[in-house]
Each structure stands twice: as structure tokens, then as C-alpha cells.
Scaffold this motif. Structure first.
Motif, PDB file in Angstrom:
ATOM      1  N   GLY A 332      -6.738   5.189   7.068  1.00 38.83           N
ATOM      2  CA  GLY A 332      -7.249   4.436   5.935  1.00 38.83           C
ATOM      3  C   GLY A 332      -6.787   2.987   5.982  1.00 38.83           C
ATOM      4  N   ILE A 333      -7.736   2.064   5.963  1.00 43.53           N
ATOM      5  CA  ILE A 333      -7.385   0.638   5.978  1.00 43.53           C
ATOM      6  C   ILE A 333      -6.752   0.239   4.651  1.00 43.53           C
ATOM      7  CG2 ILE A 333      -8.329  -1.695   6.172  1.00 43.53           C
ATOM      8  CD1 ILE A 333     -10.506  -0.534   7.965  1.00 43.53           C
ATOM      9  N   ASP A 334      -7.275   0.768   3.541  1.00 44.91           N
ATOM     10  CA  ASP A 334      -6.710   0.460   2.229  1.00 44.91           C
ATOM     11  C   ASP A 334      -5.262   0.935   2.148  1.00 44.91           C
ATOM     12  OD1 ASP A 334      -9.585   0.016   0.696  1.00 44.91           O
ATOM     13  OD2 ASP A 334      -9.620   1.673   2.131  1.00 44.91           O
ATOM     14  N   ARG A 335      -5.012   2.126   2.696  1.00 43.97           N
ATOM     15  CA  ARG A 335      -3.645   2.650   2.672  1.00 43.97           C
ATOM     16  C   ARG A 335      -2.731   1.857   3.589  1.00 43.97           C
ATOM     17  NH1 ARG A 335      -2.586   8.924   2.040  1.00 43.97           N
ATOM     18  NH2 ARG A 335      -3.424   8.247   0.034  1.00 43.97           N
ATOM     19  N   ALA A 336      -3.251   1.418   4.742  1.00 42.99           N
ATOM     20  CA  ALA A 336      -2.449   0.582   5.630  1.00 42.99           C
ATOM     21  C   ALA A 336      -2.047  -0.714   4.932  1.00 42.99           C
ATOM     22  CB  ALA A 336      -3.220   0.288   6.915  1.00 42.99           C
ATOM     23  N   LEU A 337      -2.976  -1.266   4.124  1.00 43.09           N
ATOM     24  CA  LEU A 337      -2.662  -2.474   3.361  1.00 43.09           C
ATOM     25  C   LEU A 337      -1.557  -2.188   2.349  1.00 43.09           C
ATOM     26  CD1 LEU A 337      -3.360  -5.427   2.621  1.00 43.09           C
ATOM     27  CD2 LEU A 337      -5.028  -4.528   1.001  1.00 43.09           C
ATOM     28  N   GLN A 338      -1.616  -1.028   1.700  1.00 38.18           N
ATOM     29  CA  GLN A 338      -0.561  -0.648   0.768  1.00 38.18           C
ATOM     30  C   GLN A 338       0.788  -0.590   1.463  1.00 38.18           C
ATOM     31  OE1 GLN A 338      -2.391   2.993  -1.154  1.00 38.18           O
ATOM     32  NE2 GLN A 338      -1.551   2.003  -2.955  1.00 38.18           N
ATOM     33  N   GLY A 342       3.335  -3.300   0.196  1.00 35.86           N
ATOM     34  CA  GLY A 342       4.035  -2.723  -0.938  1.00 35.86           C
ATOM     35  C   GLY A 342       3.192  -2.599  -2.185  1.00 35.86           C
ATOM     36  N   GLN A 343       1.877  -2.783  -2.058  1.00 36.45           N
ATOM     37  CA  GLN A 343       0.979  -2.651  -3.205  1.00 36.45           C
ATOM     38  C   GLN A 343       0.991  -1.203  -3.690  1.00 36.45           C
ATOM     39  OE1 GLN A 343      -2.998  -2.551  -2.068  1.00 36.45           O
ATOM     40  NE2 GLN A 343      -3.807  -2.361  -4.141  1.00 36.45           N
ATOM     41  N   SER A 344       1.040  -1.001  -5.009  1.00 32.79           N
ATOM     42  CA  SER A 344       1.224   0.342  -5.551  1.00 32.79           C
ATOM     43  C   SER A 344      -0.032   0.950  -6.159  1.00 32.79           C
ATOM     44  CB  SER A 344       2.327   0.328  -6.621  1.00 32.79           C
ATOM     45  OG  SER A 344       1.974  -0.545  -7.685  1.00 32.79           O
ATOM     46  N   ASP A 345      -1.047   0.151  -6.447  1.00 31.47           N
ATOM     47  CA  ASP A 345      -2.216   0.665  -7.169  1.00 31.47           C
ATOM     48  C   ASP A 345      -3.493   0.216  -6.460  1.00 31.47           C
ATOM     49  OD1 ASP A 345      -4.218   1.414  -8.973  1.00 31.47           O
ATOM     50  OD2 ASP A 345      -2.928   1.041 -10.704  1.00 31.47           O
ATOM     51  N   MET A 346      -4.252   1.188  -5.922  1.00 32.00           N
ATOM     52  CA  MET A 346      -5.479   0.861  -5.185  1.00 32.00           C
ATOM     53  C   MET A 346      -6.545   0.242  -6.070  1.00 32.00           C
ATOM     54  SD  MET A 346      -6.303   3.731  -2.324  1.00 32.00           S
ATOM     55  CE  MET A 346      -5.356   3.806  -0.792  1.00 32.00           C
ATOM     56  N   ARG A 347      -6.477   0.489  -7.379  1.00 31.25           N
ATOM     57  CA  ARG A 347      -7.490  -0.057  -8.268  1.00 31.25           C
ATOM     58  C   ARG A 347      -7.502  -1.580  -8.253  1.00 31.25           C
ATOM     59  NH1 ARG A 347      -5.806   4.083 -12.979  1.00 31.25           N
ATOM     60  NH2 ARG A 347      -3.802   3.470 -12.097  1.00 31.25           N
TER      61      ARG A 347
END
Length: 364
Positions: A332-338, A342-347
Motif C-alpha cells: 500500500g502506497i498510502d500505508r508506506a506514506l504513513q 508518522g501520519q496517523s489518520d488516512m482520512r
């Protein structure tokens, strides 16, 4: 000697003394007039109109009077309370008007003024992360492949060894395109690109696909109905799980640092056999905190699935499984960014707030 006549004899109630009531009114009016803000007025109102204020005590004292005296006392107290109530409303209106005028002056914006600088636009951090991951794959000698987001059901499921009754094919997991018998879906993974590439390009093959996928997940801090994946497929003679592990370790170290620790955990996917989940050592606690919210105390965070391409998938795409083997993976690219930021909320990724993207600049 006769007792007290409660019908006619006066009863002394100090709070109902006319002088005391007049003094309470004057004190209230002075407090309201002296209030310089709405907060100060609120405090003055509590002191002079609250349950423990002099006029409130006087109002409760009426009950102690004989019936013949209650009417006069009630009129006196009622008049006083009305006077105080009118005064506080008038002062509140004045203070609110002053506040509104002040806001108009302090927060005014001259829309005709030429700005001192033109703000720079920024690309979305998910797009930047996807391109970074694609660049890493190109650097390892892989090609980038693309495919449609509205996909044929055969490419999305049948070619990838999903049985007709597989749970992932149900409406609760997949967005189907009307009419119901159209045979089209919004792709649930980027794996259909792998099937298309094997049919169109042949083997040997080393491709990676970056794209958006869709699933009927509820939007929350860790899930989205539309998200982004990087998938890789390698098909050649003599490929093994060792080649898969080396590729994923290189990708992880380039994204998260040389000190990152990875592991492969046995799993199951219809299109790979054997299959595994790739986990990363928790970035927050490094496995030392059983109360860690990021990894739920396990010390590991799931990143994506992988495995050796199932023989049935190779056969469905015209590849001889006795001569060629392959491995595939999806992250997951979004999860890799997290993980990277350190981002905690995908919204936050889809709310459209320009301030969110501004913090990443042009590089991540």
C-alpha cells in the motif's frame, strides 16, 4: 397573650427591605455598565441574576410573608428583577455590537491588494510517494506497467485463481459496474495488470504497477474505499523466494532506512503459493513497548502481501509453469506514506486541506 397572626401580622424578611432591593438593583446596574467584555458581563449576570443573587434571595423570601403582604412584595421584587433583566440585555447588545465592529476591522481583508508572493503549488504526497517507489523499481531494472481501473472480472479474479465462490468476489468486497451481468468491476488490486502484461508482453518479465484500487471498506483512520498500491511481478527461469526477499529488503531499506528490519510471515493468497505477509519492525517502539498503539504491542507492522506466482495463474496467462517461475508482491502506497512520515489518520489524505500537503513540500 395571643400568638402571631400569620394572616395579618408582619414578618421581618431582611432581603425584602425596600432599601435593600433598591441597593441590589443599583449594584447590578453598575456592574453591568462596568463590564467591558462579554465574559465580564457573564460573570456580572451570574452575580446579580443567579440563584444566590440578592434579588433571587428576596424572591424566595416572599414565601415567608403573610398572604396580605405577598402581593406588594411580589410587585416590588418583580419590578426590580425586570429592571435588572432589561439592563443586562441592553448591555449585552452593546458589547456584541462592539465585538462585531472590532472583528470587521481586525479581520478585514483587502481583496484588491496584490499579494506579496504567489504561493507555490504542491503535488499530493501520495502521488509523490508512488513515484518515488516506482523510481526505486526502475532503478533495480524493472519496467512500469499500467492498466485500467474499470477492469474485466476475468482479469481481476479468474486469471488470478479466484474461484467463482471466493468471498472477495461478493458485493460486500467488490464494486461491480452496472448492469449486474456486465462483467466489469472496479479493480480490487493492481494484480490484473500482471495478467495483462504476461499475455501482451510474454516472458521473461519484470514489471511494477502503481495505481488506485477500490474495495468496499468503511472510511476510518486506517482504511479507505479507494487507495493506492504498488505491485511487482517477476517471471523468469529459476526465480525463488530468495529473489523475492532480496527485492523487498532493498525496497524497504531505500524507503525507510538501512536499519529497517523485515520478516516474512506465512499467509495465503489465491494467486501465489507459497504466500507470505511482509512485516516491518515497528518504527515507534522497535518492539519494546507492549502498549504501543502503532503495532498493538506485537513489535511488527504489516506492510503487504507477497509470494511465488501460482502455477494456475501462469497457465491462465499462457506461461509454461514447468519452465518459468515467478514472484509477486503488493504494498500500500498510502500505508508506506504513513510509515515514512508518522501520519496517523488516512482520512487526512482525501480531505483536500492544502495545509496537509504543504508540510511535505516537493520531496518526501
Amino acid at each position: 397573650m395571643s400568638g402571631l397572626n400569620m394572616q395579618d401580622d408582619p414578618v421581618e424578611v431582611s432581603a425584602l427591605d425596600p432599601a435593600a432591593i433598591d441597593q441590589a438593583v443599583q449594584n447590578a446596574l453598575a456592574a453591568f455598565a462596568g463590564a467591558g467584555s462579554l465574559d465580564e458581563l457573564k460573570a456580572a449576570r451570574t452575580a446579580h441574576q443567579g440563584d444566590k443573587s440578592p434579588l433571587a434571595l428576596a424572591n424566595r423570601g416572599i414565601g415567608a410573608l403573610p398572604p396580605t403582604a405577598k402581593a406588594e412584595a411580589g410587585k416590588r421584587v418583580g419590578k426590580a428583577r425586570g429592571q435588572v433583566g432589561a439592563a443586562v440585555k441592553e448591555r449585552q447588545a452593546q458589547l456584541e455590537a462592539d465585538r462585531d465592529r472590532r472583528i470587521l476591522v481586525e479581520e478585514s481583508v483587502d481583496v484588491t491588494m496584490i499579494p506579496a508572493r504567489r504561493p507555490l503549488g504542491r503535488r499530493h504526497p501520495v502521488e509523490l510517494m508512488g513515484q518515488r517507489m516506482a523510481d526505486l523499481m526502475v532503478g533495480m531494472g524493472w519496467e512500469i506497467a499500467e492498466g485500467p481501473e474499470v477492469e474485466a472480472e476475468w482479469f481481476n479474479f479468474d486469471a488470478l485463481n479466484f474461484d467463482i465462490d471466493h468471498p472477495a468476489r461478493q458485493m460486500q468486497d467488490t464494486f461491480y459496474v452496472e448492469p449486474a451481468d456486465s462483467g466489469l468491476v472496479l479493480r480490487t488490486q493492481t494484480s490484473p495488470v500482471q495478467a495483462r502484461a504476461m499475455l501482451e508482453r510474454g516472458v521473461p518479465l519484470y514489471i511494477a504497477c502503481v495505481g488506485r484500487v477500490y474495495r468496499t471498506d468503511e472510511l476510518d483512520a486506517t482504511h479507505m474505499p479507494a487507495f493506492h498500491q504498488l505491485e511487482g511481478l517477476a517471471v523468469d527461469e529459476g526465480l525463488t523466494m530468495a529473489h523475492l526477499k532480496g527485492t523487498l529488503d532493498r525496497l524497504a531499506s531505500e524507503l525507510f532506512g538501512d536499519d529497517i528490519t523485515t520478516r516474512l510471515r506465512p499467509s495465503f493468497f489465491p494467486f501465489t503459493e507459497p504466500s507470505a505477509e511482509m512485516d516491518l519492525r515497528c518504527f515507534v517502539c522497535r518492539g519494546s513497548n507492549p502498549q504501543c498503539r502503532s503495532c498493538s504491542g506485537t513489535g511488527w507492522i504489516e506492510w503487504g502481501g507477497c509470494g511465488m506466482v501460482n502455477r494456475n495463474v501462469l497457465s491462465a496467462c499462457g506461461v509454461d509453469p514447468d519452465r518459468y517461475s515467478g514472484f509477486a508482491f503488493g504494498m500500500g502506497i498510502d500505508r508506506a506514506l504513513q510509515f515514512r512520515t508518522g501520519q496517523s489518520d488516512m482520512r487526512e489524505l482525501i480531505e483536500g486541506d492544502v495545509r496537509f500537503g504543504a508540510q511535505f513540500g516537493m520531496e518526501i
